[in-house]
Scaffold this motif. Sequence first.
Motif, PDB file in Angstrom:
ATOM      1  N   ALA A 255     -14.892  35.457  -5.998  1.00 36.84           N
ATOM      2  CA  ALA A 255     -13.359  35.536  -6.522  1.00 36.84           C
ATOM      3  C   ALA A 255     -13.318  33.848  -6.160  1.00 36.84           C
ATOM      4  N   GLY A 256     -13.720  33.742  -5.668  1.00 42.53           N
ATOM      5  CA  GLY A 256     -13.291  32.057  -5.354  1.00 42.53           C
ATOM      6  C   GLY A 256     -12.872  32.114  -4.096  1.00 42.53           C
ATOM      7  N   SER A 257     -12.659  30.791  -3.580  1.00 44.51           N
ATOM      8  CA  SER A 257     -12.713  29.967  -2.474  1.00 44.51           C
ATOM      9  C   SER A 257     -11.751  28.930  -2.461  1.00 44.51           C
ATOM     10  N   ALA A 258     -10.595  29.444  -1.338  1.00 49.27           N
ATOM     11  CA  ALA A 258      -9.886  28.147  -1.018  1.00 49.27           C
ATOM     12  C   ALA A 258     -10.377  27.346   0.298  1.00 49.27           C
ATOM     13  N   GLN A 305     -18.360  20.372 -16.491  1.00 44.10           N
ATOM     14  CA  GLN A 305     -19.064  21.642 -15.574  1.00 44.10           C
ATOM     15  C   GLN A 305     -17.866  22.205 -14.675  1.00 44.10           C
ATOM     16  N   ALA A 306     -17.047  23.176 -15.250  1.00 44.38           N
ATOM     17  CA  ALA A 306     -15.335  23.220 -14.156  1.00 44.38           C
ATOM     18  C   ALA A 306     -15.937  24.258 -12.658  1.00 44.38           C
ATOM     19  N   HIS A 307     -15.735  23.072 -12.207  1.00 44.65           N
ATOM     20  CA  HIS A 307     -16.192  23.761 -10.602  1.00 44.65           C
ATOM     21  C   HIS A 307     -15.060  24.494  -9.586  1.00 44.65           C
ATOM     22  N   GLY A 308     -13.473  23.711 -10.257  1.00 43.63           N
ATOM     23  CA  GLY A 308     -12.643  24.657  -9.424  1.00 43.63           C
ATOM     24  C   GLY A 308     -11.690  23.358 -10.296  1.00 43.63           C
ATOM     25  N   ILE A 309     -10.654  23.939  -9.352  1.00 42.48           N
ATOM     26  CA  ILE A 309      -9.149  23.610  -9.661  1.00 42.48           C
ATOM     27  C   ILE A 309      -8.757  22.922  -7.993  1.00 42.48           C
ATOM     28  N   PHE A 350      -9.467  24.787  -4.608  1.00 45.81           N
ATOM     29  CA  PHE A 350      -9.983  26.361  -5.466  1.00 45.81           C
ATOM     30  C   PHE A 350     -11.275  26.329  -6.226  1.00 45.81           C
ATOM     31  N   THR A 351     -12.627  26.360  -5.417  1.00 47.08           N
ATOM     32  CA  THR A 351     -13.873  26.860  -6.171  1.00 47.08           C
ATOM     33  C   THR A 351     -13.825  27.997  -6.790  1.00 47.08           C
ATOM     34  N   LEU A 352     -14.376  28.022  -8.614  1.00 43.24           N
ATOM     35  CA  LEU A 352     -14.571  28.606  -9.037  1.00 43.24           C
ATOM     36  C   LEU A 352     -15.914  29.388  -8.654  1.00 43.24           C
ATOM     37  N   PRO A 353     -16.092  30.539  -8.666  1.00 38.95           N
ATOM     38  CA  PRO A 353     -17.346  31.122  -7.993  1.00 38.95           C
ATOM     39  C   PRO A 353     -18.106  31.377  -9.586  1.00 38.95           C
ATOM     40  N   GLY A 354     -19.649  31.699  -8.160  1.00 39.79           N
ATOM     41  CA  GLY A 354     -20.965  30.677  -9.007  1.00 39.79           C
ATOM     42  C   GLY A 354     -21.284  29.110  -9.051  1.00 39.79           C
TER      43      GLY A 354
END
Length: 743
Positions: A255-258, A305-309, A350-354
């Motif tokens: 679910a992503g990580s921060a 490539q959207a890796h995160g926020i 906040f990184t997106l999954p995968g």
Amino acid sequence: MDEPHVPLSGILQQRLDPLTGQSEWVVVASEEGTEDGGLGASGVYSEALTYTTYLDMLNDTARNRAYNLAIQKAVKGAHHVLDIGAGTGLLSMMAWRAICDHPKTMDAEGESSNPVQITCSNSSVGTIITACESYLPMVRLAHKLLQANKVGSGVRLIHKRSDEMEVGTDMPCRADLLISEILDSQLLGEGLIPTLRHAHEHLLTQDVRSVPAKATIYAQIVECNYLSRCYDSTGVEEQLADELSIRSYSLSHAAGSAHAMHVDPLTSQMELLSAPFKVFTFDFSKMPDEQGQSVHFIEIVQDGQAHGIVSWWVLQLDEEGSIFYSTAPTWIKTAQMSPRWCEHWRQFVFTLPGNGIQVSAGETVRVTSIHDAISVHYMVVGNAHIDEEAATSSMKSASSPPMYDRVGALGDQSWHSIIRAAVDKALLGRVAPLCLVLDDSLLMTMASASANSAAHVVAMTPGLSINCQSFEHGTKAKSGTIRVLKKKPALLVLKDLEGRKVDVLMAEPYYAACVGMLPWRLLRFWLRFWVSRYERTQLTPLLADNFTIIPFQGRLCGVAVFMPDLWHSRCCLGSVEGFDHSLVNRTLGACGLLPPSLEGPLLPYAVWQCGQYKELTDAFTLMTFSFLNPIEAVEGSTQAPVLRGGVCHGVVVWIDWVFDPLGDIVLSTRPAGANLPSYVKQGVKLLSYPVNVEAAPTQDKIEQKKDDMVATTRVPNCVEVSSSFDSATGEISVDTSFGFLES
């Protein structure tokens, strides 16, 4: 965690057990009558406060100034001020001074000679400022500072959490002005929402005003391969060539990580895929919702490539909206930003999954943001018609964030290759060797079993919840046996090893419990601290006559550096917005501007996250530790010629782990360079005062000076560094001086 009740004769200090990785409470004696009441007198207790960001926060002049201006405006007409999370009492003192200056005078003792009369609980009382602080060491510091600044009884300091306070017991009436600074880099992580909810329900008036008045979280979609590698083990595992799997250790999160970090050093590696957008706004004068969700449709501005926020927040400190403070990255150009780098507040990624999602310029993506009481999570999808319930359910399932530096190291090909080469060399020619693996070393456990199909591997992972089944898919099909032993290494007996002695003793060196510690503490089986027992020494009876050890040696190395941002953040405090804070310098581990009789501590930092950075010398070696031998004291010194002139703020030190007797296989924890990320921390020893240095002369220049009879300048061109390791305490000391190389 609640702070336990303790007698005034001692302090319970929370610390990390170096063996288990678990938090524990230890009693630290209070030395009443000393300069700081015993705060900092004990090594354990001093270190606990030294590693905090209190000092950095108090050195943040932009923050202090913004709060002071807002409090000066807010106290006009206020009857009862409540300061939640008082810390050193700075905000309470600001409120006290503003009340005294508007429009009263003070007597010689600093007490108000004309206190404002207010009606509180149907009785007339003097001006009220109530401050609460749950952390006992800070309560004691605040008491001393209130006395030193002659605040007297102007501030009533309560040693409680705000949600433990009661009107009628701890405060005579509800407060109509709230001042607080209970914010972390994500905004919510220090319990802002539950604290405000309780305060509004039990401690504050309905028409309460607040400093800060509001806070707004902003976000921006980014592409950054480094962030993806640091958070998602499955995304990088397929690129590794050694067939050692790490995905079975739950180090990546679907679910992503921060993680809080400074993103400015990543600017050259980052693409901004959207404009910034508002996520949530919190009004501190109103009770916040315990949970919230917002949905935004964001236009993508370039392919990627959207890796995160990347997320940050902006404080509006006054009701009128004229005083702001922002934690935005430097590419966001606003007048609200702090002019100086600071450590206590960073951005939040906040990184997106995968491996994220592929996006195109002009595309509209849907960003769903959800917050609970202490955190914010995001989901980014390219299809705007995603099922709402599914998206929310996925975000709520996010588990605790992984350690980004640990995941990054486990997924680093170079790290893998060094570990694998060292294990292969150590096991070469050994028949059915018994390998004892310490210190949560996942890669060495798997590499040992994979390198020798007859190997018997005993893994001890005190900081991780690992069992034998966890390794089933981590190695090749044909591998040695792995047994996880749930026992402290110092308590091992021959029976635990089925009567066999250890052929290879190894550690990675990196373990989960020591993410924030100094680099030489990452190999605890030799450089153990806090206790006098050393695992390597105690294991001697269990080692075979021809045993070998990985790492074989550790070299303490260093380099002289220019680090103005970190140095300024660790300077001694004098006047903070007009209030004397010099009493806290020793306790909080101040380094810069120290008196000659005092010495600053060695501090753990990932130096690539510390602002401006330049190396002034080549790397040098200070000491060498031989892990083949039991623990012993070590000393060393060196002279390092200056290669690049400038201002020296201190020395950065690290460990080069030598994995084999010939010194061919080395894993270095050296900084990669300015703005170049790494997965480990270094040790930093800052100078009391910066020193101007110039480049040491080359032989040609020396001869030219001799011929021309030109007097040499007296600017130092050589850094002289000495160090020692105390085998009784496990502590390393580093001393720096400056000299001249003229021939």
